[in-house]
Design a protein around this motif. Structure first.
Motif, PDB file in Angstrom:
ATOM      1  N   CYS A 191      43.024 -30.199 -31.088  1.00 32.20           N
ATOM      2  CA  CYS A 191      43.361 -28.955 -30.388  1.00 32.20           C
ATOM      3  C   CYS A 191      43.354 -27.833 -31.424  1.00 32.20           C
ATOM      4  CB  CYS A 191      44.720 -29.081 -29.704  1.00 32.20           C
ATOM      5  SG  CYS A 191      44.745 -30.319 -28.400  1.00 32.20           S
ATOM      6  N   ARG A 192      42.162 -27.350 -31.762  1.00 36.16           N
ATOM      7  CA  ARG A 192      41.997 -26.398 -32.864  1.00 36.16           C
ATOM      8  C   ARG A 192      42.046 -24.951 -32.402  1.00 36.16           C
ATOM      9  NH1 ARG A 192      39.910 -28.539 -37.655  1.00 36.16           N
ATOM     10  NH2 ARG A 192      40.022 -30.803 -37.611  1.00 36.16           N
ATOM     11  N   ASP A 193      41.731 -24.722 -31.111  1.00 35.83           N
ATOM     12  CA  ASP A 193      41.759 -23.364 -30.572  1.00 35.83           C
ATOM     13  C   ASP A 193      41.912 -23.475 -29.058  1.00 35.83           C
ATOM     14  OD1 ASP A 193      39.251 -24.166 -29.682  1.00 35.83           O
ATOM     15  OD2 ASP A 193      38.153 -22.953 -31.130  1.00 35.83           O
ATOM     16  N   GLN A 194      41.853 -22.336 -28.376  1.00 36.37           N
ATOM     17  CA  GLN A 194      42.032 -22.347 -26.925  1.00 36.37           C
ATOM     18  C   GLN A 194      40.988 -23.235 -26.250  1.00 36.37           C
ATOM     19  OE1 GLN A 194      44.168 -20.727 -24.816  1.00 36.37           O
ATOM     20  NE2 GLN A 194      45.284 -19.354 -26.172  1.00 36.37           N
ATOM     21  N   ALA A 195      39.720 -23.111 -26.677  1.00 32.65           N
ATOM     22  CA  ALA A 195      38.628 -23.820 -26.008  1.00 32.65           C
ATOM     23  C   ALA A 195      38.764 -25.334 -26.152  1.00 32.65           C
ATOM     24  CB  ALA A 195      37.284 -23.359 -26.554  1.00 32.65           C
ATOM     25  N   THR A 196      39.028 -25.797 -27.382  1.00 31.68           N
ATOM     26  CA  THR A 196      39.123 -27.238 -27.590  1.00 31.68           C
ATOM     27  C   THR A 196      40.368 -27.813 -26.919  1.00 31.68           C
ATOM     28  OG1 THR A 196      40.149 -26.782 -29.748  1.00 31.68           O
ATOM     29  CG2 THR A 196      37.791 -27.271 -29.727  1.00 31.68           C
ATOM     30  N   THR A 197      41.445 -27.043 -26.874  1.00 32.72           N
ATOM     31  CA  THR A 197      42.659 -27.504 -26.202  1.00 32.72           C
ATOM     32  C   THR A 197      42.419 -27.627 -24.704  1.00 32.72           C
ATOM     33  OG1 THR A 197      44.003 -26.407 -27.889  1.00 32.72           O
ATOM     34  CG2 THR A 197      45.107 -27.038 -25.840  1.00 32.72           C
ATOM     35  N   ARG A 198      41.803 -26.613 -24.133  1.00 32.46           N
ATOM     36  CA  ARG A 198      41.525 -26.646 -22.690  1.00 32.46           C
ATOM     37  C   ARG A 198      40.543 -27.776 -22.364  1.00 32.46           C
ATOM     38  NH1 ARG A 198      42.483 -23.429 -18.440  1.00 32.46           N
ATOM     39  NH2 ARG A 198      43.724 -22.088 -19.811  1.00 32.46           N
ATOM     40  N   TYR A 199      39.578 -28.018 -23.235  1.00 34.28           N
ATOM     41  CA  TYR A 199      38.615 -29.093 -22.997  1.00 34.28           C
ATOM     42  C   TYR A 199      39.297 -30.458 -23.038  1.00 34.28           C
ATOM     43  CZ  TYR A 199      34.420 -31.955 -23.389  1.00 34.28           C
ATOM     44  OH  TYR A 199      33.442 -32.901 -23.185  1.00 34.28           O
ATOM     45  N   ALA A 200      40.258 -30.633 -23.970  1.00 34.87           N
ATOM     46  CA  ALA A 200      40.979 -31.900 -24.049  1.00 34.87           C
ATOM     47  C   ALA A 200      41.776 -32.154 -22.769  1.00 34.87           C
ATOM     48  CB  ALA A 200      41.905 -31.898 -25.264  1.00 34.87           C
ATOM     49  N   VAL A 201      42.407 -31.112 -22.233  1.00 33.69           N
ATOM     50  CA  VAL A 201      43.144 -31.248 -20.972  1.00 33.69           C
ATOM     51  C   VAL A 201      42.177 -31.585 -19.842  1.00 33.69           C
ATOM     52  CG1 VAL A 201      44.535 -30.016 -19.256  1.00 33.69           C
ATOM     53  CG2 VAL A 201      45.042 -29.772 -21.704  1.00 33.69           C
ATOM     54  N   GLN A 202      41.021 -30.935 -19.828  1.00 31.41           N
ATOM     55  CA  GLN A 202      40.009 -31.231 -18.806  1.00 31.41           C
ATOM     56  C   GLN A 202      39.591 -32.694 -18.875  1.00 31.41           C
ATOM     57  OE1 GLN A 202      36.428 -28.762 -18.971  1.00 31.41           O
ATOM     58  NE2 GLN A 202      35.215 -30.528 -18.358  1.00 31.41           N
TER      59      GLN A 202
ATOM     60  N   TYR B  24      53.321 -23.545 -39.745  1.00 34.04           N
ATOM     61  CA  TYR B  24      53.486 -24.692 -38.854  1.00 34.04           C
ATOM     62  C   TYR B  24      54.195 -24.319 -37.554  1.00 34.04           C
ATOM     63  CZ  TYR B  24      51.921 -28.499 -41.921  1.00 34.04           C
ATOM     64  OH  TYR B  24      51.177 -29.368 -42.673  1.00 34.04           O
ATOM     65  N   ALA B  25      55.310 -23.641 -37.655  1.00 37.14           N
ATOM     66  CA  ALA B  25      56.109 -23.347 -36.460  1.00 37.14           C
ATOM     67  C   ALA B  25      55.339 -22.457 -35.488  1.00 37.14           C
ATOM     68  CB  ALA B  25      57.426 -22.686 -36.855  1.00 37.14           C
ATOM     69  N   GLU B  26      54.652 -21.457 -36.028  1.00 39.47           N
ATOM     70  CA  GLU B  26      53.898 -20.546 -35.175  1.00 39.47           C
ATOM     71  C   GLU B  26      52.681 -21.240 -34.580  1.00 39.47           C
ATOM     72  OE1 GLU B  26      52.153 -15.962 -35.360  1.00 39.47           O
ATOM     73  OE2 GLU B  26      52.807 -16.983 -37.192  1.00 39.47           O
ATOM     74  N   ARG B  27      52.021 -22.076 -35.385  1.00 34.83           N
ATOM     75  CA  ARG B  27      50.865 -22.800 -34.877  1.00 34.83           C
ATOM     76  C   ARG B  27      51.284 -23.790 -33.792  1.00 34.83           C
ATOM     77  NH1 ARG B  27      48.224 -26.259 -39.198  1.00 34.83           N
ATOM     78  NH2 ARG B  27      48.109 -24.238 -40.241  1.00 34.83           N
ATOM     79  N   LYS B  28      52.418 -24.436 -33.992  1.00 32.53           N
ATOM     80  CA  LYS B  28      52.934 -25.378 -32.993  1.00 32.53           C
ATOM     81  C   LYS B  28      53.145 -24.681 -31.653  1.00 32.53           C
ATOM     82  CE  LYS B  28      56.780 -28.657 -32.337  1.00 32.53           C
ATOM     83  NZ  LYS B  28      57.321 -28.142 -31.057  1.00 32.53           N
ATOM     84  N   LYS B  29      53.783 -23.517 -31.686  1.00 35.35           N
ATOM     85  CA  LYS B  29      54.034 -22.793 -30.446  1.00 35.35           C
ATOM     86  C   LYS B  29      52.735 -22.329 -29.794  1.00 35.35           C
ATOM     87  CE  LYS B  29      56.710 -19.055 -28.373  1.00 35.35           C
ATOM     88  NZ  LYS B  29      55.611 -18.703 -27.454  1.00 35.35           N
ATOM     89  N   THR B  30      51.785 -21.866 -30.606  1.00 36.27           N
ATOM     90  CA  THR B  30      50.501 -21.412 -30.071  1.00 36.27           C
ATOM     91  C   THR B  30      49.762 -22.561 -29.396  1.00 36.27           C
ATOM     92  OG1 THR B  30      50.340 -19.743 -31.817  1.00 36.27           O
ATOM     93  CG2 THR B  30      48.315 -20.315 -30.661  1.00 36.27           C
ATOM     94  N   MET B  31      49.770 -23.737 -30.030  1.00 37.47           N
ATOM     95  CA  MET B  31      49.129 -24.914 -29.441  1.00 37.47           C
ATOM     96  C   MET B  31      49.798 -25.301 -28.135  1.00 37.47           C
ATOM     97  SD  MET B  31      48.730 -27.131 -32.941  1.00 37.47           S
ATOM     98  CE  MET B  31      48.268 -28.644 -32.099  1.00 37.47           C
ATOM     99  N   GLU B  32      51.125 -25.290 -28.116  1.00 41.01           N
ATOM    100  CA  GLU B  32      51.855 -25.676 -26.910  1.00 41.01           C
ATOM    101  C   GLU B  32      51.605 -24.695 -25.772  1.00 41.01           C
ATOM    102  OE1 GLU B  32      55.564 -27.920 -29.219  1.00 41.01           O
ATOM    103  OE2 GLU B  32      55.800 -25.875 -28.457  1.00 41.01           O
ATOM    104  N   ASP B  33      51.563 -23.413 -26.086  1.00 38.59           N
ATOM    105  CA  ASP B  33      51.296 -22.404 -25.048  1.00 38.59           C
ATOM    106  C   ASP B  33      49.910 -22.601 -24.447  1.00 38.59           C
ATOM    107  OD1 ASP B  33      53.783 -21.314 -25.487  1.00 38.59           O
ATOM    108  OD2 ASP B  33      53.057 -19.625 -26.692  1.00 38.59           O
ATOM    109  N   ALA B  34      48.920 -22.862 -25.305  1.00 42.02           N
ATOM    110  CA  ALA B  34      47.552 -23.065 -24.812  1.00 42.02           C
ATOM    111  C   ALA B  34      47.463 -24.327 -23.963  1.00 42.02           C
ATOM    112  CB  ALA B  34      46.581 -23.154 -25.993  1.00 42.02           C
ATOM    113  N   CYS B  35      48.140 -25.370 -24.389  1.00 40.94           N
ATOM    114  CA  CYS B  35      48.094 -26.646 -23.678  1.00 40.94           C
ATOM    115  C   CYS B  35      48.766 -26.540 -22.311  1.00 40.94           C
ATOM    116  CB  CYS B  35      48.751 -27.731 -24.520  1.00 40.94           C
ATOM    117  SG  CYS B  35      48.662 -29.377 -23.789  1.00 40.94           S
ATOM    118  N   ILE B  36      49.944 -25.911 -22.284  1.00 44.69           N
ATOM    119  CA  ILE B  36      50.666 -25.832 -21.019  1.00 44.69           C
ATOM    120  C   ILE B  36      49.963 -24.904 -20.030  1.00 44.69           C
ATOM    121  CG2 ILE B  36      52.264 -23.920 -21.485  1.00 44.69           C
ATOM    122  CD1 ILE B  36      54.471 -25.793 -20.368  1.00 44.69           C
ATOM    123  N   ALA B  37      49.297 -23.872 -20.547  1.00 47.85           N
ATOM    124  CA  ALA B  37      48.518 -22.996 -19.663  1.00 47.85           C
ATOM    125  C   ALA B  37      47.347 -23.756 -19.049  1.00 47.85           C
ATOM    126  CB  ALA B  37      48.020 -21.780 -20.436  1.00 47.85           C
TER     127      ALA B  37
END
Length: 373
Positions: A326-337, A196-209
């Motif tokens: 927000c399952r991976d980089q692509a879906t996270t970036r698409y949600a922000v878009q 959980y903790a590592e996934r949370k950070k990975t999601m946040e990093d992708a989202c903020i980028a």
């Protein structure tokens, strides 16, 4: 083997005219030309489109009237193209909305992303009360630049270009939906393997980028899980959080808690910014109830959108954005878009900035109280 057709509906007045330099042209003729052209277009030897115009349809059962049939066809169609000339269409009573108004409402409510408007010159008829209501709805809901089409040829060319773009949008949207079947593979699988903790950070990093990439010009400044972006001319602080599993799971949800309770700390990292706005990347879906539960009370403005949920408390000016799947980089970036697309299409950027400015004033008052202890 014949393919299943893409259903296209042309919504407009039939017995009306639009002005052009060489004199008025009949919308009935334009609709007939469009139907013939659209249904004859071939792709790899196949004709993929079926075009609905009510004057060319066979008689319907007596149990349903033409109004019901038109609205039913709006819901069935994959693409709706409305030819707007300011005429609301026929209705039973003057106090009722016209059929074109009703069709536009139905199209917008049942799927804005498949609804497209082509502006024609305004009708030469004197507008009635229902026409004025239709025009007010059009001006309030839809935003255009440039002039209406000037000729029949321009209108036909624009409809065909719109249909091509709409088809491309459908393909891209369908591909995005198909990604759901790939969550058990690739990077999505890698994210699911994380604690959980590592996934949370990975999601946040992708989202903020992804958020930072929307800063024009120089790269955005990222500090402590937050970044500032110009929204409607206002520097707004976006704080990013991640819920690393289903939002319904308390263990995952509590890793975010109620982040707005620490806004006086968040705003201290960007003293010249306003807000903050809290962006919460959700590993799974997000619902309106989950958003209000996160806020702590239900009396708030909650909007379900293509990217997830947008919530604003009109009193405390708290703003929450929940990005779903927000399952991976692509879906996270698409949600922000999709978030920024929605801000632009709904003209919500200025209200978001105004709420952020008000929230900033509230938070700075809290900061003064905390420092004065």
């Amino acid at each position: 083997m014949p393919i299943e057709k893409v259903r296209v509906m042309i919504s407009s007045r039939c017995k009306d005219y639009a002005a052009q330099a060489g004199g008025p042209f009949a919308l009935a003729s334009l609709r007939k030309q469009l139907k013939a052209r659209i249904e004859s277009e071939a792709l790899f030897g196949q004709t993929p489109f079926q075009c609905f115009t009510n004057e060319h349809e066979p008689a319907k059962a007596a149990s349903r009237d033409l109004w019901d049939e038109c609205l039913q066809e709006i819901r069935r169609s994959h693409i709706v193209i409305a030819l707007y000339n300011g005429d609301a269409g026929w209705s039973g009573e003057e106090a009722d909305d016209g059929i074109c108004h009703a069709e536009l409402n139905e199209a917008l409510y049942s799927g804005r992303s498949r609804t497209f408007i082509v502006q024609l010159p305004l009708t030469t008829k004197t507008p009635t009360a229902r026409d004025k209501r239709f025009r007010a709805r059009f001006e309030r809901e839809l935003h255009f630049t440039g002039s209406p089409t000037a000729t029949v040829a321009d209108a036909e060319a624009l409809v065909l270009q719109t249909l091509a773009e709409a088809t491309a949008n459908l393909v891209r949207g369908g591909a995005t939906q198909l990604r759901k079947e790939s969550y058990s593979l690739g990077e999505a699988l890698d994210w699911s393997r994380l604690a959980y903790a590592e996934r949370k950070k990975t999601m946040e990093d992708a989202c903020i980028a992804a958020l930072a990439d929307h800063a024009p010009g120089t790269p955005a400044r990222i500090t402590g899980g937050a970044t500032t972006l110009p929204i409607a001319g206002t520097e707004v602080l976006f704080c990013v959080h991640g819920i690393p599993a289903a939002t319904s799971l308390a263990a995952a949800r509590e890793m975010v808690g109620r982040p707005f309770l620490a806004d006086h700390h968040h705003l201290g990292t960007a003293p010249k910014a306003h807000g903050p706005v809290h962006v919460i990347a959700c590993h799974r879906g997000a619902t309106e109830k989950q958003a209000t539960d996160l806020l702590g009370f239900p009396d708030a403005t909650v909007v379900s959108t293509g990217f997830g949920i947008y919530l604003v408390d009109p009193v405390q000016r708290i703003q929450l954005v929940m990005l779903a799947n927000c399952r991976d980089q692509a879906t996270t970036r698409y949600a922000v878009q999709r978030l920024f697309d929605w801000l632009d299409r709904s003209s919500q950027d200025e209200p978001l900035a105004a709420h952020a400015m008000a929230r900033g004033r509230i938070v700075r008052a809290i900061q003064k109280e905390v420092r004065g202890r």
